[in-house]
Enzyme design. Structure first.
Site, PDB file in Angstrom:
ATOM      1  N   SER A 109      50.116  71.245  66.614  1.00  0.00           N
ATOM      2  CA  SER A 109      48.780  71.755  66.875  1.00  0.00           C
ATOM      3  C   SER A 109      48.878  72.936  67.855  1.00  0.00           C
ATOM      4  O   SER A 109      49.570  73.900  67.571  1.00  0.00           O
ATOM      5  CB  SER A 109      47.874  70.638  67.389  1.00  0.00           C
ATOM      6  OG  SER A 109      46.510  71.016  67.366  1.00  0.00           O
ATOM      7  N   GLU A 140      43.656  68.537  57.764  1.00  0.00           N
ATOM      8  CA  GLU A 140      43.773  68.401  59.215  1.00  0.00           C
ATOM      9  C   GLU A 140      42.504  67.820  59.843  1.00  0.00           C
ATOM     10  O   GLU A 140      42.571  66.863  60.625  1.00  0.00           O
ATOM     11  CB  GLU A 140      44.069  69.769  59.842  1.00  0.00           C
ATOM     12  CG  GLU A 140      45.354  70.428  59.349  1.00  0.00           C
ATOM     13  CD  GLU A 140      46.602  69.937  60.061  1.00  0.00           C
ATOM     14  OE1 GLU A 140      46.487  69.085  60.956  1.00  0.00           O
ATOM     15  OE2 GLU A 140      47.694  70.418  59.708  1.00  0.00           O
ATOM     16  N   HIS A 146      45.001  65.488  60.817  1.00  0.00           N
ATOM     17  CA  HIS A 146      45.629  66.048  62.011  1.00  0.00           C
ATOM     18  C   HIS A 146      46.303  64.946  62.821  1.00  0.00           C
ATOM     19  O   HIS A 146      45.721  63.881  63.048  1.00  0.00           O
ATOM     20  CB  HIS A 146      44.551  66.732  62.852  1.00  0.00           C
ATOM     21  CG  HIS A 146      45.054  67.726  63.828  1.00  0.00           C
ATOM     22  ND1 HIS A 146      45.840  68.800  63.474  1.00  0.00           N
ATOM     23  CD2 HIS A 146      44.871  67.847  65.176  1.00  0.00           C
ATOM     24  CE1 HIS A 146      46.114  69.520  64.536  1.00  0.00           C
ATOM     25  NE2 HIS A 146      45.557  68.968  65.587  1.00  0.00           N
TER      26      HIS A 146
END
Length: 480
Positions: A184, A312, A402
């Site tokens: 990320s 995500e 995610h």
């Protein structure tokens, strides 16, 4: 065999932990002085040396002061002043093993290196020394203050990597075989460092998992910083900001980044204006947008592994108001994309997206993450770049979302809180496969399939078939 191993560093000896499997952990080692008082908002300053063994048996203080309510990865907050520290996990202080340096995510405003998911035990098992680092977050790390160095968080990464070059031999690591990795915002940090000329001597390979770039224009970051000063009632100077409590700045920094936007405009601001805080194109450390720097050849000699998950942030729209179900996909997409041609082309490439929530979620995923994977791979067309796609959907919510891939890369499916996102029986075979890829890349710089330069579009697919695809990211191409 001693229960409390002691290892020398240039600043002084550190006492760690010998674990049940024989590996060693050294936690909370300071790589820079506490960024408090007059040092707050300065570039990282040298650590005062010590002579007696420093206790390194517990995680050090974190720049994150309270856990994020909606965080998927358990990333504890640890109180204290010496927040610029790192953790070393090693099989043994002897030898010269490859090193993996992990930079945590959290949108550059949250996150912590003290997560059990980031423990290096599985990499230690496979002969890799693992280091996880903390860095200043949000305004403290990335706000713009006239007369004060920009990109303090970036300077923290550089200082931590300089510590690795200087000190890792004593922990059994080889400073000439350092791989930087992150997920990320951490994956974005990796790409940022890869595109920085001044960082090239500090690492040799790079892994970017679901990377999200900052690349904020300095004028925008400065405007947000001025707005923060207004919100907390201080002058926009180093003295003014130092006079405001850390808690108050942290509490108001997200509001400041919106620059007065409310409602739908505030909700979509990350898509239109970028992350609230993050690396700034300051003309000094970062002179241009990262993809442009990579296209110019910066970092071309370093192998890169990168990719993203299929959805995500699609799960965010699962909790959207029920009325969203009755909004046509085309109308909803107008909120996040102004160009009619882009919307039309993207919808043609994503005909399988049934339902407004699923379509919006995939669009956001493609805009922030998946299109960036292709942009970076294309920018580095003449460099060694390997692309993956994570497609295994969680049985909890039905999405390859995610952070879901992190415990597979770290081979830590039995760790705390993993079952909350994977369900009680996640596929260990998938973790074996993904972790083995990471290990091979850290050791040898090749994960085991053709790179993008040799065969453009080639992607290793985890959790779906075929395992090798040449069209895994085609549905994101309209956003390039």
């Amino acid at each position: 065999m001693s229960a409390d191993p002691i290892v020398p560093t240039p600043e002084g000896p550190v006492r760690g932990i010998r674990r049940a499997d024989g590996t060693l952990a050294f936690l909370g080692i300071p790589y820079a002085a506490p960024p408090t008082g007059e040092r707050r908002f300065l570039a990282p300053q040298p650590v005062a040396p010590w002579s007696e063994p420093l206790d390194a048996t517990a995680y050090g203080p974190t720049p994150q002061r309270r856990p994020e309510d909606n965080a998927i990865i358990p990333e504890p907050s640890v109180p204290g002043d010496s927040t610029l520290n790192l953790n070393v996990f090693t099989p043994s202080p002897d030898g010269a093993r490859p090193v993996l340096v992990w930079i945590h995510g959290g949108g550059f405003s949250a996150g912590s290196p003290a997560s059990p998911w980031y423990d290096g035990h599985a990499f230690n098992r496979d002969g890799i020394v693992t280091v996880s680092v903390s860095y200043r977050l949000g305004f403290d790390g990335f706000g713009v203050i006239d007369g004060i160095p920009d990109n303090r968080g970036v300077r923290d990464w550089i200082t931590a990597l300089e510590w690795v070059q200087r000190s890792i031999r004593a922990f059994g690591g080889d400073p000439d075989r350092v791989t930087i990795a992150g997920q990320s915002a951490g994956g974005g940090a990796v790409l940022t460092l890869l595109g920085m000329p001044s960082a090239q001597q500090l690492f040799h390979r790079a892994i970017s998992l679901s990377g999200a770039l900052g690349d904020l224009p300095r004028t925008l970051a400065r405007e947000r910083s001025l707005r923060l000063a207004e919100l907390v009632g201080t002058e926009p100077t180093s003295e003014g900001f130092r006079a405001v409590g850390e808690r108050e700045l942290t509490r108001r920094q997200h509001e400041a980044s919106l620059l007065g936007k409310t409602g739908l405009a505030a909700t979509t601001s990350t898509l239109t204006d970028g992350l609230p805080w993050g690396p700034v194109i300051d003309g000094e450390l970062i002179t241009r947008a990262t993809p442009e720097s990579l296209a110019a050849g910066i970092g071309s000699g370093k192998p890169l592994l990168l990719g993203a998950t299929d959805d995500e942030f699609t799960m965010v729209f699962d909790s959207a108001p029920r009325m969203l179900r009755w909004v046509p996909v085309g109308l909803a997409l107008r909120v996040v994309e102004r160009s009619r041609a882009v919307r039309r082309n993207w919808r043609r490439a994503n005909r399988d997206r049934r339902g407004t929530g699923a379509a919006l979620g995939r669009f956001v995923t493609d805009r922030v993450f998946r299109s960036l994977v292709v942009r970076v791979a294309e920018a580095r067309r003449n460099a060694g770049t390997w692309v993956y796609r994570f497609a295994w959907a969680s049985p909890i919510n039905g999405w390859a979302h995610h952070c879901l891939d992190v415990p597979f890369w770290f081979d830590c499916l039995t760790e705390e809180y993993v079952a909350a996102v994977t369900g009680p029986t996640p596929p260990q075979a998938l973790a074996d496969d993904m972790h083995a890829v990471a290990v091979a890349f850290v050791h040898d710089g090749e994960p085991g399939w053709p790179d993008w330069h040799t065969d453009p579009g080639t992607t290793r697919v985890f959790g779906d078939q075929p395992a090798i695809s040449r069209s895994a990211y085609d549905d994101a191409l309209p956003l390039l």
